[in-house]
Write a protein that holds these residues in place. Structure first.
Motif, PDB file in Angstrom:
ATOM      1  N   GLN A 187       4.283  17.771  -0.450  1.00  0.00           N
ATOM      2  CA  GLN A 187       3.681  16.665  -1.195  1.00  0.00           C
ATOM      3  C   GLN A 187       2.187  16.626  -0.893  1.00  0.00           C
ATOM      4  OE1 GLN A 187       4.778  14.447  -3.460  1.00  0.00           O
ATOM      5  NE2 GLN A 187       6.872  15.260  -3.483  1.00  0.00           N
ATOM      6  N   HIS A 189      -0.153  13.866  -2.179  1.00  0.00           N
ATOM      7  CA  HIS A 189      -0.626  12.498  -1.996  1.00  0.00           C
ATOM      8  C   HIS A 189       0.487  11.615  -1.435  1.00  0.00           C
ATOM      9  CE1 HIS A 189      -2.907  13.745  -5.794  1.00  0.00           C
ATOM     10  NE2 HIS A 189      -3.876  13.495  -4.943  1.00  0.00           N
ATOM     11  N   SER A 190       0.102  10.524  -0.817  1.00  0.00           N
ATOM     12  CA  SER A 190       1.047   9.431  -0.625  1.00  0.00           C
ATOM     13  C   SER A 190       1.389   8.894  -2.010  1.00  0.00           C
ATOM     14  CB  SER A 190       0.430   8.317   0.225  1.00  0.00           C
ATOM     15  OG  SER A 190       0.188   8.770   1.546  1.00  0.00           O
ATOM     16  N   ASN A 191       2.674   8.653  -2.257  1.00  0.00           N
ATOM     17  CA  ASN A 191       3.052   8.286  -3.617  1.00  0.00           C
ATOM     18  C   ASN A 191       4.385   7.552  -3.675  1.00  0.00           C
ATOM     19  OD1 ASN A 191       5.388  10.284  -4.253  1.00  0.00           O
ATOM     20  ND2 ASN A 191       3.771  11.651  -3.496  1.00  0.00           N
ATOM     21  N   TYR A 192       4.579   6.864  -4.778  1.00  0.00           N
ATOM     22  CA  TYR A 192       5.860   6.273  -5.146  1.00  0.00           C
ATOM     23  C   TYR A 192       6.367   6.938  -6.410  1.00  0.00           C
ATOM     24  CZ  TYR A 192       6.070   2.222  -2.017  1.00  0.00           C
ATOM     25  OH  TYR A 192       6.184   1.413  -0.915  1.00  0.00           O
ATOM     26  N   SER A 229       9.462   6.940  -1.703  1.00  0.00           N
ATOM     27  CA  SER A 229       8.020   7.113  -1.531  1.00  0.00           C
ATOM     28  C   SER A 229       7.760   8.218  -0.521  1.00  0.00           C
ATOM     29  CB  SER A 229       7.366   5.804  -1.068  1.00  0.00           C
ATOM     30  OG  SER A 229       7.927   5.364   0.165  1.00  0.00           O
ATOM     31  N   VAL A 271      -2.545   5.133  -2.974  1.00  0.00           N
ATOM     32  CA  VAL A 271      -1.172   5.513  -3.275  1.00  0.00           C
ATOM     33  C   VAL A 271      -1.086   5.925  -4.737  1.00  0.00           C
ATOM     34  CG1 VAL A 271       1.250   4.800  -3.236  1.00  0.00           C
ATOM     35  CG2 VAL A 271      -0.364   3.843  -1.569  1.00  0.00           C
ATOM     36  N   HIS A 272      -0.489   7.067  -4.982  1.00  0.00           N
ATOM     37  CA  HIS A 272      -0.358   7.589  -6.336  1.00  0.00           C
ATOM     38  C   HIS A 272       1.028   7.304  -6.897  1.00  0.00           C
ATOM     39  CE1 HIS A 272      -4.072  10.250  -6.410  1.00  0.00           C
ATOM     40  NE2 HIS A 272      -4.056   9.771  -5.188  1.00  0.00           N
ATOM     41  N   VAL A 273       1.136   7.390  -8.208  1.00  0.00           N
ATOM     42  CA  VAL A 273       2.434   7.297  -8.885  1.00  0.00           C
ATOM     43  C   VAL A 273       2.880   8.706  -9.240  1.00  0.00           C
ATOM     44  CG1 VAL A 273       3.705   6.409 -10.859  1.00  0.00           C
ATOM     45  CG2 VAL A 273       1.884   5.052  -9.858  1.00  0.00           C
ATOM     46  N   ARG A 274       4.123   8.999  -8.914  1.00  0.00           N
ATOM     47  CA  ARG A 274       4.715  10.295  -9.270  1.00  0.00           C
ATOM     48  C   ARG A 274       5.808  10.032 -10.299  1.00  0.00           C
ATOM     49  NH1 ARG A 274       8.345  14.123  -6.479  1.00  0.00           N
ATOM     50  NH2 ARG A 274       8.701  12.563  -4.858  1.00  0.00           N
TER      51      ARG A 274
END
Length: 300
Positions: A187, A189-192, A229, A271-274
């Motif tokens: 992964q 980015h940090s993401n949800y 996440s 925080v990014h959106v995936r």
């Protein structure tokens, strides 16, 4: 220290690494990444110059360049009662409920194992001893005990796991996963995970250029949150401090843990959106929904 990868470089290397040494043409890369061939040409040329790609395949140096982005662990939140799933949860924790003969949590654990993630933690509380049954199939699991599961919200589970959040997936254990490819080996980015929707009454993320700008209950033209996440090394270290701080605030025990990086300490995180699809993950909220999915429960 090796040069940090740009996002497009990361994506090319990630796709090539998944081919297990097989080469891909630049057209195949473009199709797999949903970008133009011209973009792939430029990125691959840079990677070749740096010795990370050769003859359409990833090199040993390329694999090493991906290593800082490897997911090291998965933390499962599994401590709650699941009151809306009564009567089935009176004797069985919700993640262990079987759907078409398979435990709900198994769909997630199988995906984690397939991604090569070896550190697996399950935070348990309600009927916690029942989770021991997982060790037969998943002997790598380590259990963390949440003694406050019955008097605090899920933030109490993350307090227990606060030192394990770097390079980690945090996963709600009552999700029925039908697309295991969402839990990848690397992964960036940090993401949800989020489902793009026109309208939702559920928890939603607002975002600009893929970066989360807010969270709310209900929304329009937003991203419906999915309980999976990922947190990179830096953000995991921040969470180790911010989660206990939020827990100790007035009313902190009643908070959802996601509010820590998305609301109370939002300035500390990018925080990014995936994106995922509604068909990728099903959250069975009520016993009625369980009955609709699995006819074995129709008589109950």
């Amino acid at each position: 220290m090796s040069k940090q990868l740009e996002y497009r470089e990361f994506r090319v290397l990630e796709l090539l690494e998944s081919q297990r040494g097989e080469a891909l043409t630049q057209r195949e890369l473009a199709a797999g990444l949903s970008v133009s061939v011209g973009t792939v040409n430029r990125v691959v040329a840079e990677l070749v110059e740096r010795g990370l790609v050769a003859s359409g395949a990833i090199t040993g140096a390329g694999v090493a360049a991906l290593e800082p982005y490897r997911v090291r662990r998965a933390v499962f939140i599994a401590a709650g009662f699941g009151s809306r799933m009564v009567p089935i949860t009176l004797n069985t924790p919700k993640p262990l409920v079987r759907v078409h003969g398979k435990r709900i949590i198994d769909s997630l654990l199988d995906a984690v194992v397939a991604a090569g993630i070896e550190e697996v933690y399950v935070v348990r509380g309600y009927l916690g001893e029942q989770f021991d049954q997982l060790l037969g199939k998943y002997p790598m699991i380590k259990f963390l005990e949440n003694p406050l599961y019955n008097e605090a919200n899920n933030i109490s589970s993350i307090v227990v796991a606060k030192d394990l959040l770097s390079n980690a997936y945090v996963i709600e254990s009552d999700l029925l996963l039908s697309n295991p490819a969402l839990l990848t080996k690397y992964q960036y980015h940090s993401n949800y995970l989020g489902i793009p929707v026109e309208r939702s009454d559920d928890w939603c993320l607002s975002a600009k250029k893929g970066v989360v700008t807010g969270v709310s209950v209900g929304g329009e033209n937003c991203w419906q949150m999915v309980g999976i996440s990922y947190w990179n090394a830096e953000d995991g270290s921040r969470l180790a401090k911010d989660v206990p701080a939020a827990f100790d605030m007035p009313g902190g025990k009643e908070r959802y843990w996601d509010e820590v990086p998305l609301t109370y300490f939002a300035d500390n995180y990018e925080v990014h959106v995936r994106e995922c699809e509604a068909s990728d993950i099903v959250e069975i909220d009520t016993f009625k929904e369980l009955q609709a999915i699995d006819s074995a429960y129709a008589c109950c």
